[in-house]
Write a protein that holds these residues in place. Structure first.
Motif, PDB file in Angstrom:
ATOM      1  N   CYS A   1      10.195   7.169  -1.249  1.00 37.89           N
ATOM      2  CA  CYS A   1      10.052   6.819  -2.666  1.00 37.89           C
ATOM      3  C   CYS A   1      11.327   6.218  -3.229  1.00 37.89           C
ATOM      4  O   CYS A   1      11.296   5.208  -3.961  1.00 37.89           O
ATOM      5  CB  CYS A   1       9.654   8.066  -3.466  1.00 37.89           C
ATOM      6  SG  CYS A   1       7.996   8.660  -3.108  1.00 37.89           S
TER       7      CYS A   1
ATOM      8  N   GLN B   1       0.718  13.542  -7.198  1.00 37.94           N
ATOM      9  CA  GLN B   1      -0.730  13.661  -7.187  1.00 37.94           C
ATOM     10  C   GLN B   1      -1.261  13.991  -5.796  1.00 37.94           C
ATOM     11  O   GLN B   1      -2.191  14.776  -5.641  1.00 37.94           O
ATOM     12  CB  GLN B   1      -1.363  12.363  -7.694  1.00 37.94           C
ATOM     13  CG  GLN B   1      -1.169  12.143  -9.204  1.00 37.94           C
ATOM     14  CD  GLN B   1      -1.684  10.795  -9.650  1.00 37.94           C
ATOM     15  OE1 GLN B   1      -1.831   9.879  -8.840  1.00 37.94           O
ATOM     16  NE2 GLN B   1      -1.965  10.659 -10.954  1.00 37.94           N
ATOM     17  N   ILE B   2      -0.638  13.375  -4.772  1.00 31.60           N
ATOM     18  CA  ILE B   2      -1.059  13.672  -3.388  1.00 31.60           C
ATOM     19  C   ILE B   2      -0.789  15.125  -3.065  1.00 31.60           C
ATOM     20  O   ILE B   2      -1.618  15.812  -2.438  1.00 31.60           O
ATOM     21  CB  ILE B   2      -0.341  12.737  -2.399  1.00 31.60           C
ATOM     22  CG1 ILE B   2      -0.786  11.284  -2.619  1.00 31.60           C
ATOM     23  CG2 ILE B   2      -0.600  13.158  -0.959  1.00 31.60           C
ATOM     24  CD1 ILE B   2       0.013  10.269  -1.839  1.00 31.60           C
TER      25      ILE B   2
ATOM     26  N   GLN C   1       0.505   8.917   1.621  1.00 29.01           N
ATOM     27  CA  GLN C   1      -0.492   9.803   2.225  1.00 29.01           C
ATOM     28  C   GLN C   1      -0.233   9.997   3.713  1.00 29.01           C
ATOM     29  O   GLN C   1      -0.382  11.099   4.256  1.00 29.01           O
ATOM     30  CB  GLN C   1      -1.883   9.223   1.987  1.00 29.01           C
ATOM     31  CG  GLN C   1      -2.328   9.310   0.522  1.00 29.01           C
ATOM     32  CD  GLN C   1      -3.636   8.574   0.273  1.00 29.01           C
ATOM     33  OE1 GLN C   1      -4.057   7.740   1.095  1.00 29.01           O
ATOM     34  NE2 GLN C   1      -4.295   8.892  -0.872  1.00 29.01           N
TER      35      GLN C   1
ATOM     36  N   THR D   1       6.016   5.541 -11.171  1.00 32.77           N
ATOM     37  CA  THR D   1       4.698   5.426 -10.520  1.00 32.77           C
ATOM     38  C   THR D   1       4.736   5.966  -9.103  1.00 32.77           C
ATOM     39  O   THR D   1       3.825   6.695  -8.678  1.00 32.77           O
ATOM     40  CB  THR D   1       4.256   3.955 -10.516  1.00 32.77           C
ATOM     41  OG1 THR D   1       4.200   3.467 -11.861  1.00 32.77           O
ATOM     42  CG2 THR D   1       2.884   3.811  -9.876  1.00 32.77           C
ATOM     43  N   GLN D   2       5.787   5.607  -8.340  1.00 28.51           N
ATOM     44  CA  GLN D   2       5.893   6.061  -6.953  1.00 28.51           C
ATOM     45  C   GLN D   2       5.922   7.586  -6.884  1.00 28.51           C
ATOM     46  O   GLN D   2       5.186   8.206  -6.104  1.00 28.51           O
ATOM     47  CB  GLN D   2       7.162   5.490  -6.305  1.00 28.51           C
ATOM     48  CG  GLN D   2       7.087   4.004  -5.956  1.00 28.51           C
ATOM     49  CD  GLN D   2       6.179   3.714  -4.784  1.00 28.51           C
ATOM     50  OE1 GLN D   2       4.929   3.675  -4.965  1.00 28.51           O
ATOM     51  NE2 GLN D   2       6.747   3.527  -3.616  1.00 28.51           N
TER      52      GLN D   2
ATOM     53  N   ASN E   1       2.607   9.191  -7.907  1.00 30.67           N
ATOM     54  CA  ASN E   1       1.610   9.114  -6.831  1.00 30.67           C
ATOM     55  C   ASN E   1       1.834  10.210  -5.799  1.00 30.67           C
ATOM     56  O   ASN E   1       0.893  10.837  -5.314  1.00 30.67           O
ATOM     57  CB  ASN E   1       1.661   7.754  -6.152  1.00 30.67           C
ATOM     58  CG  ASN E   1       1.079   6.662  -7.024  1.00 30.67           C
ATOM     59  OD1 ASN E   1       0.263   6.927  -7.907  1.00 30.67           O
ATOM     60  ND2 ASN E   1       1.522   5.416  -6.772  1.00 30.67           N
TER      61      ASN E   1
ATOM     62  N   GLN F   1       0.853  -1.198   0.000  1.00 27.76           N
ATOM     63  CA  GLN F   1       0.000   0.000   0.000  1.00 27.76           C
ATOM     64  C   GLN F   1       0.885   1.244   0.000  1.00 27.76           C
ATOM     65  O   GLN F   1       0.906   2.014   0.954  1.00 27.76           O
ATOM     66  CB  GLN F   1      -0.916  -0.021   1.218  1.00 27.76           C
ATOM     67  CG  GLN F   1      -1.787  -1.272   1.319  1.00 27.76           C
ATOM     68  CD  GLN F   1      -2.663  -1.277   2.561  1.00 27.76           C
ATOM     69  OE1 GLN F   1      -3.522  -0.387   2.751  1.00 27.76           O
ATOM     70  NE2 GLN F   1      -2.438  -2.279   3.410  1.00 27.76           N
ATOM     71  N   HIS F   2       1.603   1.426  -1.097  1.00 24.30           N
ATOM     72  CA  HIS F   2       2.566   2.526  -1.150  1.00 24.30           C
ATOM     73  C   HIS F   2       1.873   3.893  -1.159  1.00 24.30           C
ATOM     74  O   HIS F   2       2.384   4.851  -0.562  1.00 24.30           O
ATOM     75  CB  HIS F   2       3.441   2.370  -2.383  1.00 24.30           C
ATOM     76  CG  HIS F   2       4.303   1.154  -2.345  1.00 24.30           C
ATOM     77  ND1 HIS F   2       5.346   0.983  -1.471  1.00 24.30           N
ATOM     78  CD2 HIS F   2       4.247   0.002  -3.086  1.00 24.30           C
ATOM     79  CE1 HIS F   2       5.912  -0.183  -1.657  1.00 24.30           C
ATOM     80  NE2 HIS F   2       5.251  -0.819  -2.651  1.00 24.30           N
ATOM     81  N   LYS F   3       0.738   3.987  -1.868  1.00 24.16           N
ATOM     82  CA  LYS F   3       0.056   5.279  -1.926  1.00 24.16           C
ATOM     83  C   LYS F   3      -0.449   5.672  -0.553  1.00 24.16           C
ATOM     84  O   LYS F   3      -0.361   6.837  -0.149  1.00 24.16           O
ATOM     85  CB  LYS F   3      -1.104   5.206  -2.927  1.00 24.16           C
ATOM     86  CG  LYS F   3      -1.694   6.572  -3.228  1.00 24.16           C
ATOM     87  CD  LYS F   3      -2.586   6.533  -4.456  1.00 24.16           C
ATOM     88  CE  LYS F   3      -3.059   7.945  -4.809  1.00 24.16           C
ATOM     89  NZ  LYS F   3      -3.880   7.972  -6.026  1.00 24.16           N
ATOM     90  N   LYS F   4      -0.935   4.672   0.184  1.00 20.60           N
ATOM     91  CA  LYS F   4      -1.408   4.946   1.540  1.00 20.60           C
ATOM     92  C   LYS F   4      -0.242   5.341   2.439  1.00 20.60           C
ATOM     93  O   LYS F   4      -0.366   6.197   3.315  1.00 20.60           O
ATOM     94  CB  LYS F   4      -2.108   3.719   2.085  1.00 20.60           C
ATOM     95  CG  LYS F   4      -2.916   3.995   3.341  1.00 20.60           C
ATOM     96  CD  LYS F   4      -3.787   2.790   3.699  1.00 20.60           C
ATOM     97  CE  LYS F   4      -4.663   3.105   4.909  1.00 20.60           C
ATOM     98  NZ  LYS F   4      -5.519   1.947   5.268  1.00 20.60           N
TER      99      LYS F   4
END
Length: 836
Positions: free
Chosen positions: A686, A707-708, A670, A700-701, A704, A664-667
Motif C-alpha cells: 500500500c 475492507q478485505i 486480496q 483508498t488503498q 480497500n 487491479q490494486h484491490k485484487k
C-alpha cells in the motif's frame, strides 16, 4: 706525448783545428727559401723540399754572399712582396735581393741599429710598403720606417725611458723589453703601459709575437707569460726553466729553448708535453708550417704532428683528460666532422674507463653524451653474447678492463652492480635516437637482464608495452625460467592473441606452473573484454564461461566496443549458460537502458525459472528480490506473459505487483492477504503504490485493505493493527462508517487519537501555509508600491490609465504595469480593504 718530430735539415761541415768563425748566428724562412746568417758575415741561401722539412740530403744551396771580412750577421728578415731581404750586420740594416742576394742600390743602409722588427706587410696600399721598426744603438728611440721597393722613409720615432733590449710589434702596439722591465706602447694613441719588471742579469729577455694581439714574454720567476696588447693575460703562465735562451709559440704549444734541448709546453694546460734534445742551441724560428731550431752548426726542423693524430695518441694511452683539453683548445682548427669523431672517441674511451672503475653514473652520462652504440656495451656481458652475434665491436680496449664473465662467478655483488648499470643505460637510451638503430637488440637485452635479476614488474611492463623483443631468443628464455604469464604478454604485444591467451589458459589449467601471477583467469577475461578480434573472443568464450559464468560474462558486458556483438547473437550463445544470460540481460537493462520489451520480459521470466529451479537454494531470496525490483521499476515487460509463468506458483508478492501494474490494486491486496498471508508485505504494498500519489489515493488503498480484513473474522487482529499502525493513511469519517458496530471503543482508541491528532495537525498546517502566502503577497505588493510612488514629468495631453481623464493634477504615479495614473486613482484601486 709526441707533438713534434725533429729532422736535421742543414749541417755545416767540420773545420780544422782552431777557432771556428763560421758558426750559425740567425735564420730566416720564406716558403721553400731558407736564409742562414753566419758569424763570419756570410749569408747562405738554401732551397728546401716541399713542406719545409726533409733531411739534409734534400736541401740544396743556391746562393751565398760575403758581407765583409768579419762580423756576425745578427738578424735576417724577408719582405716577400718587395723581394727584399733585410740584413742587420755591422750595426746597420742593408737590403739584398732575396733571390740573387745582390744589394738593392736604391736603398741605403740605416746606420746605428741594434735590432729591428718588420711588421705585417701593408700590401693593400698603393704603392705597396712594409713597416720597419729599428732600435738605435746610441739613442733610446724606436724608429718607424716605411719600406718601399726602391726607398724607405722614417715616419715616426718613439722615445723610451731606457735602452731597448728586445722588440715585438702588433699593428700599432710596440712591445719593448728595456734593461729592467717590459713596456707596451701604442704609437698612435701615445699611451704607454708598464707590464712587469724582469731581472736582465739572471734571465734572457724574450719578447715575441705569439698571435693576434698577443705577446710571449719571459716574466719574473721564469714564467712564460702570454700578454695581450692591453696588458691582460687570459691564459695561465707556463712555468719553464731559468736558463731559457729563446721561445716561440706554435699553437697550442709554447717551445722553450735551452742550450741542450727544446722543451714543449701546452698553452691549454701549461704542462710539459715533450723534450727534444739539441746540441749547442741558439734560437728558434716559428713559421706557419714548422719550427726551426738553430744550433751552432746545425739547423733542425720541428714538424708538428697532425692534431688529430696527437689526440688519438693520447686517447690510446688513456690520457683522456689531456685529450679532451687539447681537443677543446684546437676545435676551431679542426674540420667539424673530424672534431665530432675525435670527441666521440675520447668520450667513449673515458666512459669505458669509468665503467671499469665502477663509476657508473659518470660512465652512463659519457656514453649518452658521445652517442655510443648500445651494442658496444651489451656485447661486454657474457649472457648477452647471442643477441648481437653479427655486430663487430669498434670500441678500443682499455687497460683496466675486467672480464665480466669471471666477475659473474667470483664476485656476484659487483657483477649485480654492472647489471644494474646496463639496465639503467639501456632504459635511458631506449627511446632516443641513440637507441633507435638497435631497438630489437636493446629490448631483447633488457628482457634477458630482467629475467636474470628476477624483476617481475619491470619485465611485465616491458613486454606489455610496444617492444621489439626478438621472439626466437626471448620465448626459449621465458619458458626456461617458467615465466609463462610474461610469455603470454609478449605474444600479445606481437599481435599473436591466440598464442597469448592459450598460454594463459594452460596456466589456469595447471598445464604449466607460473607462480608470479595470482589471478590469471581474470586477466584472460579482461584481455578478451579489450580485444577487437571477434573470432578470437568466440574461440575462447566457451572455456571462459564454463569456468565461471558470472566472471566470464564480462567479456561481453565490459567490452570496450558495445556494438561488436548483437544481443541476439549473445542470447543464442548463452542459452546453455543461464547465470551468464541473467548477467547479460541485467547489463542490457540497467546499464545500457534497453527499451525493448523482449529484454525486460526475458529477464523476468528467466528470474522466475531460476527461482523455481532453486527451491532449496540459499540464493533463492536474492533472485526473488531482483525479480521484484524489476517488476516494480520496469514498465516495459509483458505482464500477461510473466503472470502466466507464476500463476500456479507461490510467488504471491510478484502476482500482486503484476496486478498493481494493471491497476487491479484491490485484487493485488486480496492476493497478498489470502494467499501470501504476509501482513507486513501487504502494508508495504500500500505504501509503495501510494508513493507519489495524492492523499485520496492513499486513503483508498488502505481503506480497500481494511475492507478485505473486515470481510473475514480471521483478520480482525490484522485490521486493528492496520488501523493503529497507519492512522495517518486513513480518512477518519470513512473508517467510522465501515467499522463493525460490535467493535469496542478500546480497540480503536489508539487509531482515533492518532487520526484526530493528524487531522488537527493538517488543519493548522493549512492555516500556517495560507498566512504565509498572505505575507508573501503583501511583501510583493509593498515592493510594487515603492517602485510606483515616484514623481515624473509628462507632456500635456496625457490621460490617466484608470479614469481616462487628462492628467491635470500636480501629482501622478506610474502604475506597476508601467501606465500613468492619478494618485487618487491608485489609492482607490489598491485599497487596503482587500479580502482574501
Amino acid at each position: 706525448m709526441k707533438a713534434f718530430t725533429s729532422t736535421l735539415v742543414f749541417e755545416k761541415p767540420q773545420v780544422g783545428k782552431g777557432k771556428d768563425k763560421s758558426t750559425i748566428q740567425c735564420l730566416e724562412w720564406y716558403y721553400k727559401n731558407l736564409y742562414i746568417g753566419n758569424k763570419d758575415g756570410v749569408i747562405q741561401h738554401l732551397i728546401l723540399p716541399d713542406g719545409g722539412g726533409g733531411d739534409s740530403s734534400s736541401v740544396r744551396e743556391v746562393g751565398k754572399r760575403q758581407l765583409g771580412r768579419s762580423g756576425p750577421v745578427n738578424q735576417l728578415k724577408t719582405i716577400s712582396v718587395l723581394n727584399h731581404l733585410l740584413v742587420l750586420w755591422d750595426g746597420s740594416v742593408s737590403t739584398l735581393n732575396m733571390f740573387s742576394l745582390e744589394p738593392v742600390s736604391a736603398l741605403k743602409k740605416i746606420q746605428n741599429v741594434s735590432l729591428f722588427y718588420v711588421n705585417e706587410l701593408c700590401d693593400q696600399t698603393q704603392p705597396v710598403f712594409a713597416q720597419l721598426f729599428t732600435v738605435s744603438s746610441k739613442r733610446r728611440i724606436v724608429s718607424i720606417h716605411r719600406v718601399f721597393v726602391d726607398k724607405w722613409e722614417c715616419v715616426r720615432q718613439v722615445s723610451l725611458p731606457q735602452d731597448p733590449v728586445a722588440l715585438a710589434v702588433d699593428e700599432t702596439c710596440i712591445c719593448v723589453a728595456t734593461n729592467d722591465r717590459y713596456l707596451l706602447h701604442d704609437y698612435q694613441s701615445q699611451s704607454t703601459l708598464d707590464i712587469f719588471l724582469h731581472n736582465h742579469g739572471k734571465q734572457n729577455i724574450i719578447a715575441k709575437k705569439s698571435g693576434e694581439g698577443e705577446f710571449l714574454l719571459n716574466g719574473p720567476g721564469s714564467l712564460g707569460m702570454l700578454v695581450l696588447r692591453d696588458g691582460i693575460s687570459q691564459r695561465p703562465p707556463v712555468q719553464w726553466s731559468t736558463d731559457v735562451l729563446d721561445a716561440a709559440v706554435y699553437f697550442p704549444y709554447v717551445l722553450a729553448l735551452q742550450s741542450q734541448a727544446v722543451q714543449i709546453y701546452s698553452i691549454l694546460d701549461q704542462q710539459l708535453k715533450q723534450t727534444i734534445p739539441v746540441q749547442s742551441a741558439r734560437g728558434l724560428l716559428a713559421t706557419p708550417e714548422n719550427v726551426y731550431v738553430i744550433a751552432e752548426r746545425e739547423i733542425h726542423c720541428l714538424t708538428p704532428i697532425a692534431l688529430g693524430d696527437q689526440i688519438q695518441a693520447l686517447t690510446g694511452c688513456e690520457r683522456v683528460d689531456e685529450a679532451l683539453v687539447l681537443l677543446d683548445g684546437v676545435q676551431a682548427l679542426l674540420p667539424k666532422d673530424s672534431y665530432e669523431d675525435l670527441y666521440k672517441n675520447i668520450t667513449c674511451i673515458s666512459g669505458l674507463i669509468k665503467f671499469y672503475r665502477e663509476q657508473f653514473l659518470e660512465a652512463k652520462e659519457l656514453f649518452i653524451k658521445c652517442g655510443l652504440d648500445p651494442r658496444e656495451i651489451i656485447c661486454l656481458y657474457p649472457t648477452m653474447s647471442g643477441i648481437c652475434e653479427d655486430f663487430k665491436a669498434q670500441l678500443s680496449a682499455v687497460r683496466n678492463a675486467k672480464d665480466l664473465q669471471t666477475l659473474s662467478k667470483e664476485d656476484k655483488p659487483t657483477y649485480q652492480q654492472y647489471q644494474k648499470f646496463l639496465g639503467d643505460f639501456l632504459t635511458e637510451v631506449r627511446e632516443t635516437t641513440q637507441g633507435l638503430c638497435s631497438c630489437q637488440i636493446i629490448d631483447t637485452a633488457l628482457l634477458k637482464l630482467y629475467l636474470e635479476q628476477e624483476k617481475s614488474e619491470e619485465l611485465n611492463l616491458l613486454v606489455s608495452s610496444p617492444n621489439d623483443c626478438a621472439l626466437n631468443i626471448c620465448v626459449p628464455d621465458l619458458e626456461f625460467h617458467k615465466r609463462f604469464f610474461t610469455l603470454g604478454l609478449l605474444y600479445q604485444s606481437k599481435g599473436q592473441h591466440v598464442n597469448a591467451i592459450q598460454t594463459w589458459v594452460n596456466i589456469v589449467e595447471d598445464d604449466c606452473a607460473d607462480k608470479t601471477q595470482s589471478d590469471v583467469y581474470q586477466h584472460i577475461v579482461n584481455t578478451l573484454a579489450l580485444l577487437q578480434h571477434k573470432d578470437v573472443i568466440w574461440q575462447f568464450a566457451d572455456w571462459v564461461l564454463q569456468r565461471d559464468q558470472e566472471a566470464g560474462i564480462q567479456i561481453f558486458t565490459k567490452h570496450t566496443d558495445e556494438n561488436m556483438f548483437a544481443p541476439e547473437e549473445v542470447f543464442s550463445f548463452l542459452t546453455k549458460y543461464p547465470t551468464a544470460l541473467v548477467c547479460y540481460l541485467e547489463f542490457l537493462i540497467y546499464e545500457l537502458k534497453s527499451q525493448e520489451e523482449k529484454h525486460h520480459t526475458l529477464l523476468a521470466t528467466t528470474y522466475v525459472a531460476q527461482i523455481l529451479q532453486k527451491e532449496n537454494n540459499v540464493n533463492r531470496q536474492g533472485i526473488r528480490n531482483k525479480l521484484q525490483q524489476l517488476l516494480w521499476q520496469s514498465s516495459l515487460y509483458n505482464t500477461r506473459e510473466v503472470h502466466g509463468q507464476i500463476t500456479s506458483t507461490a510467488l504471491h508478492m510478484e502476482k500482486a505487483i503484476l496486478f498493481g501494474k494493471t491497476g487491479q490494486h484491490k485484487k493485488a491486496l486480496q492476493t497478498l492477504v489470502h494467499e501470501g498471508k504476509d501482513q507486513q508485505a501487504t502494508e508495504d504494498y500500500c505504501w509503495r503504490t501510494s508513493a507519489g500519489q495524492d492523499r485520496k489515493f492513499t486513503n483508498t488503498q488502505f481503506l480497500n485493505l481494511l475492507q478485505i480484513y473486515l470481510e473475514s473474522s480471521q483478520h480482525v487482529s490484522a485490521a486493528v493493527d492496520l488501523l493503529n499502525n497507519n492512522a495517518v493513511a486513513f480518512d477518519l469519517v470513512k473508517v467510522l462508517q465501515i467499522l463493525p458496530a460490535s467493535w469496542s471503543l478500546q480497540l480503536v482508541t489508539r487509531f482515533l487519537c492518532e487520526s484526530l491528532r493528524e487531522t488537527h495537525h493538517q488543519r493548522k498546517m493549512r492555516r500556517v501555509e495560507m498566512n504565509l502566502a498572505k505575507v508573501e503577497h503583501l511583501r510583493h505588493k509593498h515592493t510594487a508600491m515603492k517602485v510606483a510612488q515616484r514623481l515624473i514629468k509628462v507632456d500635456s495631453g496625457r490621460i490617466c490609465h484608470s479614469c481616462q481623464h487628462p492628467l491635470t493634477e500636480s501629482e501622478f504615479l506610474r502604475s506597476p504595469v508601467g501606465e500613468l495614473i492619478h494618485t487618487q486613482c491608485y489609492r482607490k484601486v489598491n485599497s487596503p480593504s482587500v479580502t482574501y
